[in-house]
Design an enzyme around this catalytic site. Structure first.
Site, short mmCIF file in Angstrom:
data_model
loop_
_atom_site.label_atom_id
_atom_site.label_comp_id
_atom_site.label_asym_id
_atom_site.label_seq_id
_atom_site.Cartn_x
_atom_site.Cartn_y
_atom_site.Cartn_z
N ASN A 1 0.86 -0.77 -0.58
CA ASN A 1 0.46 0.45 0.09
C ASN A 1 0.90 1.35 -0.02
O ASN A 1 0.11 2.32 -0.86
CB ASN A 1 -0.68 -0.06 1.29
CG ASN A 1 -2.53 -0.38 0.94
OD1 ASN A 1 -3.24 -0.24 -0.32
ND2 ASN A 1 -2.57 -2.28 2.09
N GLU B 1 -7.51 -2.42 -2.37
CA GLU B 1 -6.86 -1.33 -1.74
C GLU B 1 -5.89 -0.81 -2.36
O GLU B 1 -6.23 0.78 -1.55
CB GLU B 1 -6.01 -2.00 -0.64
CG GLU B 1 -7.08 -3.35 0.13
CD GLU B 1 -6.21 -3.97 1.46
OE1 GLU B 1 -6.56 -4.31 2.59
OE2 GLU B 1 -4.49 -3.16 1.69
N ASN C 1 -6.99 4.51 8.12
CA ASN C 1 -5.85 3.60 7.86
C ASN C 1 -6.96 2.51 7.15
O ASN C 1 -8.16 2.86 7.54
CB ASN C 1 -6.93 2.49 10.18
CG ASN C 1 -6.48 1.31 9.92
OD1 ASN C 1 -5.02 0.59 9.41
ND2 ASN C 1 -6.78 0.25 10.37
N VAL D 1 -10.82 -0.44 18.08
CA VAL D 1 -10.20 -0.58 16.94
C VAL D 1 -11.38 -0.84 15.62
O VAL D 1 -12.36 -1.55 15.95
CB VAL D 1 -9.68 -2.32 17.24
CG1 VAL D 1 -9.31 -2.84 16.05
CG2 VAL D 1 -8.73 -1.81 18.42
N ASP D 2 -11.20 -0.39 14.10
CA ASP D 2 -11.93 -1.12 13.27
C ASP D 2 -12.87 -0.16 13.04
O ASP D 2 -13.62 -0.63 13.19
CB ASP D 2 -11.65 -2.24 13.01
CG ASP D 2 -10.00 -2.51 12.25
OD1 ASP D 2 -9.32 -1.80 12.11
OD2 ASP D 2 -10.04 -3.86 13.48
N HIS E 1 -8.17 -1.22 6.51
CA HIS E 1 -8.20 -2.77 6.71
C HIS E 1 -9.36 -3.43 5.82
O HIS E 1 -10.06 -3.32 4.56
CB HIS E 1 -9.62 -2.58 7.85
CG HIS E 1 -9.88 -4.37 8.72
ND1 HIS E 1 -8.63 -3.93 9.34
CD2 HIS E 1 -11.26 -4.67 8.54
CE1 HIS E 1 -9.24 -5.98 9.78
NE2 HIS E 1 -10.54 -5.62 9.39
#
Ligand code: GAR
Length: 232
Positions: free
Chosen positions: A49, A209, A142, A179-180, A144
């Site tokens: 990424n 991604e 972020n 988280v997430d 994921h």
């Protein structure tokens, strides 16, 4: 989508032309903003990424400079990519610190010293503490490998396979204490095929991604620039 597929192929960004993949149509335009945004990238793994962020900058899809790549794992492949593309990097190994807090503080200091405006967790396999989250409020994102809010936490791809869902994907979201769980910026859906192994599915998810992360960065950067304009 067709237009975008062609565009990504022309720019030599590896992308499996699979019409079944889906990004929200509203999110496929990369907004234009000025001036460049200063990025700090956090990574722990292969750095694919990270590499696609670099390529998007080179291809003028993303108006940004990478101030620093920070890795916590001294053996991660992201370092090789930083060397290849001549991006400054620093290893801040969490094992050298007595607590998560102290490690976080060192990461935060580095980002602040370099006047980073937007922080990207691009495969950063650590939970970040409240101090960083508050300091970079709405400036910490972020990626994921699932369609959040499904399959939070570790090994999201295996979780999706185990649950036998037919569609999974990837999500770029703001980072919050839980988280997430932060607000979703962009998602892409990826169908799970009958013959998929974890590796084949991971490859297709990561292809998506590599498209949505630069788009999400541009979107957030554009918001940051507009906030600054509004406050003038
Ligand atoms: C990516 O697939 C990313 O979604 C995942 O780590 C991979 C890093 O790949 N992140 C998480 O699982 C975070 N919970 P990369 O190092 O090749 O970019």
């Amino acid at each position: 989508m067709k237009q975008d597929n062609r565009e990504y192929r022309e720019n030599n960004l590896s992308y499996d032309l699979n019409e079944q993949n889906l990004i929200s149509p509203l999110d496929t335009e990369s907004p234009l903003y000025e001036p460049k945004i200063r990025l700090g990238i956090l990574a722990s793994g292969n750095g694919s990424n990270f590499e696609y962020i670099i390529k998007s900058i080179q291809n003028k899809k993303l108006n940004a400079d990478i101030a620093i790549l920070i890795v916590n794992n001294p053996n991660c492949l992201a370092i090789k990519k930083a060397i290849k593309y001549k991006v400054p990097y620093v290893i801040i190994n969490h094992r050298d610190f007595d607590s998560r807090f102290e490690h976080d503080m060192m990461v935060m200091k580095k980002l602040e010293d370099l006047s980073v405006e937007l922080v990207i967790m691009a495969g950063w396999m650590r939970i970040v503490g409240e101090e960083i989250i508050n300091r970079f409020n709405n400036r910490l994102i972020n990626i994921h490998p699932s369609l959040l809010p499904s399959f939070k936490g570790i090994d999201a791809i295996q979780q999706a396979i185990d649950k036998r869902v037919k569609i999974t994907g990837c999500t770029v979201h703001y980072v919050q204490k839980e988280v997430d769980s932060g607000s979703i910026i962009i998602q892409a859906a990826v169908p799970i095929k009958e013959k998929d192994s974890k590796e084949t599915l991971k490859k297709r998810i990561q292809n998506m991604e590599h498209i949505i992360l630069p788009l999400a960065i541009a979107k957030v950067a554009n918001n940051i620039r507009n906030i600054i304009k509004d406050n003038k």
